[in-house]
Design a protein around this motif. Structure first.
Motif, PDB file in Angstrom:
ATOM      1  N   THR A  21      -5.980  -4.763  -7.542  1.00  0.00           N
ATOM      2  CA  THR A  21      -6.577  -3.757  -6.664  1.00  0.00           C
ATOM      3  C   THR A  21      -8.068  -4.016  -6.529  1.00  0.00           C
ATOM      4  OG1 THR A  21      -4.952  -2.089  -7.299  1.00  0.00           O
ATOM      5  CG2 THR A  21      -6.969  -1.304  -6.287  1.00  0.00           C
ATOM      6  N   ARG A  78       0.861  -1.178   0.000  1.00  0.00           N
ATOM      7  CA  ARG A  78       0.000   0.000   0.000  1.00  0.00           C
ATOM      8  C   ARG A  78       0.899   1.231   0.000  1.00  0.00           C
ATOM      9  NH1 ARG A  78      -5.425   0.800   1.462  1.00  0.00           N
ATOM     10  NH2 ARG A  78      -5.515  -1.457   1.757  1.00  0.00           N
ATOM     11  N   ASP A 120     -12.175   4.510  -5.338  1.00  0.00           N
ATOM     12  CA  ASP A 120     -11.986   5.574  -4.348  1.00  0.00           C
ATOM     13  C   ASP A 120     -10.815   6.479  -4.684  1.00  0.00           C
ATOM     14  OD1 ASP A 120     -14.125   5.162  -2.685  1.00  0.00           O
ATOM     15  OD2 ASP A 120     -13.065   3.839  -1.306  1.00  0.00           O
ATOM     16  N   TYR A 121      -9.663   5.909  -5.049  1.00  0.00           N
ATOM     17  CA  TYR A 121      -8.489   6.771  -5.231  1.00  0.00           C
ATOM     18  C   TYR A 121      -8.349   7.323  -6.641  1.00  0.00           C
ATOM     19  CZ  TYR A 121      -5.485   3.090  -7.396  1.00  0.00           C
ATOM     20  OH  TYR A 121      -4.938   2.142  -8.226  1.00  0.00           O
ATOM     21  N   GLU A 140     -13.506  -1.469  -5.218  1.00  0.00           N
ATOM     22  CA  GLU A 140     -13.958  -0.334  -4.420  1.00  0.00           C
ATOM     23  C   GLU A 140     -12.812   0.613  -4.081  1.00  0.00           C
ATOM     24  OE1 GLU A 140     -17.067   0.411  -3.847  1.00  0.00           O
ATOM     25  OE2 GLU A 140     -17.782  -1.416  -4.843  1.00  0.00           O
ATOM     26  N   GLU A 141     -11.628   0.065  -3.801  1.00  0.00           N
ATOM     27  CA  GLU A 141     -10.491   0.915  -3.469  1.00  0.00           C
ATOM     28  C   GLU A 141      -9.961   1.641  -4.704  1.00  0.00           C
ATOM     29  OE1 GLU A 141      -7.817  -0.029  -0.277  1.00  0.00           O
ATOM     30  OE2 GLU A 141      -8.494  -2.101  -0.337  1.00  0.00           O
ATOM     31  N   LYS A 183     -12.865   8.477   0.060  1.00  0.00           N
ATOM     32  CA  LYS A 183     -12.116   8.406   1.313  1.00  0.00           C
ATOM     33  C   LYS A 183     -10.977   9.426   1.371  1.00  0.00           C
ATOM     34  CE  LYS A 183     -13.096   3.483   1.965  1.00  0.00           C
ATOM     35  NZ  LYS A 183     -12.498   2.119   2.104  1.00  0.00           N
TER      36      LYS A 183
END
Length: 241
Positions: free
Chosen positions: A138, A101, A145-146, A141-142, A152
């Motif tokens: 990946t 990460r 998000d980014y 959802e993550e 987030k």
């Protein structure tokens, strides 16, 4: 991942999404690799490899070229630290899968770039430089998000960024980079190709890779503090806090 983004103008050869180094050179984020236990740069059965978020900005020359042999501190947050093993064959290092990460900054918002089952495959030079790829998966959802929704995104204080900033960044990037958030979210699920859900069988991750070019550096495992820390403490004192 490239099937998802390859037709958007942002990811064409001259597109805006192909310049991670711009953000990295501003000091927003960086990645550190450590290699231990190397007996032979050409062939070695077992090498210990570390992958860390950098706690320090990349050091640049006056012409904005990264400086070799600068010293960088590892991020002290365990979520941004990973170790694995690898082997070198004919000068190429390939690692075993590990979850990693890294930090990422968009429009002043602090985000995270995760990779599951990440593997590093790089060519080693005699001077200690690395050139190759970091690949993995990946979570959908993550990734959303980014890269698209910024749901987030956090401010410099570690708190969730204002909703208006997150929404405007998502809408603005879609307009500038040539996508719609709803469209990419649907396409992610259609193109997902890893980590099937044990109950539904639907894939939950998208395979992706990063091109890696790393230069020699000294990496230390110590806490790194801002050069502005003393000024910050002085301001508190002057304000009577």
């Amino acid at each position: 991942f490239y099937r998802l983004v390859g037709c958007t103008r942002s990811h064409l050869p001259e597109g805006q999404s192909n310049s991670f180094e711009v953000e990295m050179f501003t000091g927003s984020w960086g990645i550190l690799f450590t290699l231990e236990g190397i007996d032979d740069l050409r062939n070695d059965d077992e090498v210990k490899v570390g992958l860390y978020a950098s706690a320090d900005p990349i050091q640049l020359s006056p012409t904005r070229i990264p400086l070799a042999y600068a010293t960088y501190a590892m991020d002290q947050d365990p979520r941004f630290r990973a170790t694995t093993t690898g082997r070198i064959e004919n000068g190429v290092l390939t690692t075993e899968p590990v979850d990693v990460r890294f930090r990422y900054v968009v429009n002043s918002m602090r985000l995270e770039r995760p990779l599951k089952d990440a593997r590093l495959q790089v060519t080693l030079s005699e001077e200690g430089a690395l050139d190759g790829y970091l690949g993995g998966y990946t979570l959908i959802e993550e990734l959303y998000d980014y890269k698209y929704g910024y749901r987030k995104g956090k401010g410099g204080d570690g708190q969730l960024a204002p909703l208006a900033l997150r929404l405007n960044t998502a809408n603005g990037s879609g307009l500038v980079l040539g996508h719609t958030c709803a469209g990419v979210y649907q396409a992610m699920h259609q193109l997902a190709d890893g980590h099937p859900d044990p109950e539904t069988g639907a894939c939950t991750t998208l395979s992706m890779q990063y091109q890696v070019k790393a230069i020699p550096a000294f990496v230390v495992d110590v806490a790194s503090t801002s050069k502005n820390q003393e000024l910050k403490e002085k301001l508190r004192y002057d304000d009577g806090q």
